[in-house]
Design a protein around this motif. Sequence first.
Motif, short mmCIF file in Angstrom:
data_model
loop_
_atom_site.label_atom_id
_atom_site.label_comp_id
_atom_site.label_asym_id
_atom_site.label_seq_id
_atom_site.Cartn_x
_atom_site.Cartn_y
_atom_site.Cartn_z
N LEU A 181 46.11 19.53 18.60
CA LEU A 181 45.02 19.81 17.66
C LEU A 181 45.11 21.20 17.05
CD1 LEU A 181 42.07 18.20 19.67
CD2 LEU A 181 43.12 17.31 17.59
N GLY A 182 46.14 21.97 17.43
CA GLY A 182 46.30 23.31 16.89
C GLY A 182 45.29 24.31 17.40
N LEU A 183 44.89 24.16 18.68
CA LEU A 183 43.87 25.02 19.27
C LEU A 183 44.47 25.93 20.33
CD1 LEU A 183 41.08 22.31 19.80
CD2 LEU A 183 41.21 24.03 17.98
N PRO A 184 43.88 27.09 20.56
CA PRO A 184 44.34 27.95 21.66
C PRO A 184 44.03 27.30 23.00
CG PRO A 184 42.32 28.82 20.73
CD PRO A 184 42.74 27.69 19.83
N PRO A 185 44.79 27.61 24.05
CA PRO A 185 44.50 27.03 25.37
C PRO A 185 43.17 27.49 25.91
CG PRO A 185 46.19 28.73 25.53
CD PRO A 185 45.97 28.49 24.07
N ALA A 186 42.53 26.61 26.67
CA ALA A 186 41.25 26.93 27.31
C ALA A 186 41.45 27.02 28.81
CB ALA A 186 40.21 25.86 26.98
N ALA A 187 40.43 27.46 29.52
CA ALA A 187 40.46 27.42 30.97
C ALA A 187 40.45 25.96 31.43
CB ALA A 187 39.27 28.17 31.55
N THR A 188 40.85 25.72 32.68
CA THR A 188 40.81 24.38 33.25
C THR A 188 40.05 24.45 34.58
OG1 THR A 188 42.79 24.51 34.64
CG2 THR A 188 43.12 24.05 32.30
N LEU A 189 39.84 23.29 35.19
CA LEU A 189 39.22 23.25 36.51
C LEU A 189 40.22 23.60 37.60
CD1 LEU A 189 37.02 20.02 36.34
CD2 LEU A 189 36.27 22.41 36.22
N SER A 190 41.49 23.70 37.26
CA SER A 190 42.52 24.03 38.22
C SER A 190 42.71 25.54 38.31
CB SER A 190 43.85 23.39 37.81
OG SER A 190 44.87 23.71 38.71
N GLY A 191 43.09 26.01 39.50
CA GLY A 191 43.35 27.43 39.65
C GLY A 191 42.95 27.93 41.01
N ALA B 12 31.40 28.22 33.53
CA ALA B 12 30.55 27.65 32.48
C ALA B 12 31.39 26.65 31.70
CB ALA B 12 30.05 28.76 31.55
N LEU B 13 30.75 25.60 31.23
CA LEU B 13 31.48 24.58 30.50
C LEU B 13 32.14 25.16 29.26
CD1 LEU B 13 31.76 21.48 31.10
CD2 LEU B 13 30.20 21.13 29.18
N SER B 14 31.53 26.18 28.70
CA SER B 14 32.08 26.79 27.48
C SER B 14 33.48 27.35 27.70
CB SER B 14 31.15 27.88 26.96
OG SER B 14 30.98 28.90 27.95
N GLU B 15 33.81 27.74 28.94
CA GLU B 15 35.15 28.25 29.23
C GLU B 15 36.21 27.16 29.14
OE1 GLU B 15 35.49 31.03 32.63
OE2 GLU B 15 33.37 30.59 32.92
N LEU B 16 35.79 25.91 29.30
CA LEU B 16 36.71 24.78 29.28
C LEU B 16 36.76 24.12 27.90
CD1 LEU B 16 35.39 23.03 32.53
CD2 LEU B 16 37.14 24.81 32.38
N PHE C 139 27.20 19.39 30.48
CA PHE C 139 27.97 18.29 29.93
C PHE C 139 27.09 17.19 29.36
CE2 PHE C 139 30.21 14.20 30.51
CZ PHE C 139 31.37 14.44 29.79
N GLN C 140 25.95 16.95 29.99
CA GLN C 140 25.12 15.81 29.61
C GLN C 140 24.71 15.81 28.14
OE1 GLN C 140 21.97 15.91 32.50
NE2 GLN C 140 23.24 14.97 34.11
N PRO C 141 24.26 16.93 27.57
CA PRO C 141 23.91 16.90 26.13
C PRO C 141 25.12 16.57 25.24
CG PRO C 141 22.98 18.85 27.18
CD PRO C 141 23.93 18.24 28.16
N LEU C 142 26.30 17.08 25.61
CA LEU C 142 27.50 16.77 24.84
C LEU C 142 27.80 15.28 24.90
CD1 LEU C 142 29.90 19.67 25.91
CD2 LEU C 142 28.75 19.41 23.70
#
Length: 286
Positions: free
Chosen positions: A64-74, A81-85, A120-123
């Motif tokens: 999608l041409g987007l920068p990488p985001a954080a994941t649940l792994s690590g 926060a969901l915004s980090e993902l 997540f629920q509102p999304l």
Amino acid sequence: MFDQAESLRRLTRRASRPASFAIVGADGSGCSTLTAELAISLTRNGQRPLLLDAQPGQVLSRRLGLPPAATLSGPTRRPRALSELMSQSPHGITLLNLYASAAERAELSELAWHRLQGEFQPLERDADVVLINAPSPADDPIPAGIADNLILVLGPDTESLTQAYAELKRLHGFAGRLSANVLINRCDHLDEARLLFNRLAEVAGSYLQLPLRMVGFVPYDISVPRSQTLRRPLADAFPHSEAAEAYGQLAAQLPHWHTPPPGGADTGYLELLASASRDCTLAIGF
């Protein structure tokens, strides 16, 4: 005022969560590309897809041409926060990177999951459809196993057919999957696609008693790897290519592939992911 009224009508028409579709297939079958291109086509059809990436490698971000985001792994295991993902594509697609192993998901605290689920629920409620770029069921069957619907991507090579059957068998045994949609990718023509589907359907019917439904095919198109070299979605780089037109046609039909879950279960996807990860890690030990 029009936008506010339309939003109210949307909430009135659908109080329950949207249908979820997990997309799986053999290595190199084109699942991630298919997921991204379907999402773009859905937005252009007036739909609101929520895109979840459960595969390693940030492939959907690249598609999608987007920068990488954080994941649940690590290694930190701290609540995120969901915004980090989350990433937002110019096409209007919300992408959440939920990649982690089942064991890593099980290690997340109740507090962390509660916070993520609340965000997540509102999304989820606002989306028309949820698309999951699922990992191979051999590695982690949970993301595909808990989805409402399965889209199995089958390529023209023998290895793809063998692995597709293995994935069906795994999900049938793990999640009690009773049916599956099959999408043939990179075929030269419809007759070849039907032949491949019939071979898989015959084996699945004989040994698993699992009915399959062919939902379409995407022709082989050199524009697909060219768009990846350009790091642009096919729908943007070559919108009139054969594959781009096929993605658009498939996206228009995708809502009709939904089979409502027995009993009308309305549990959100992230809540299912959390509970299934904990339960399966304790019972099976992924």
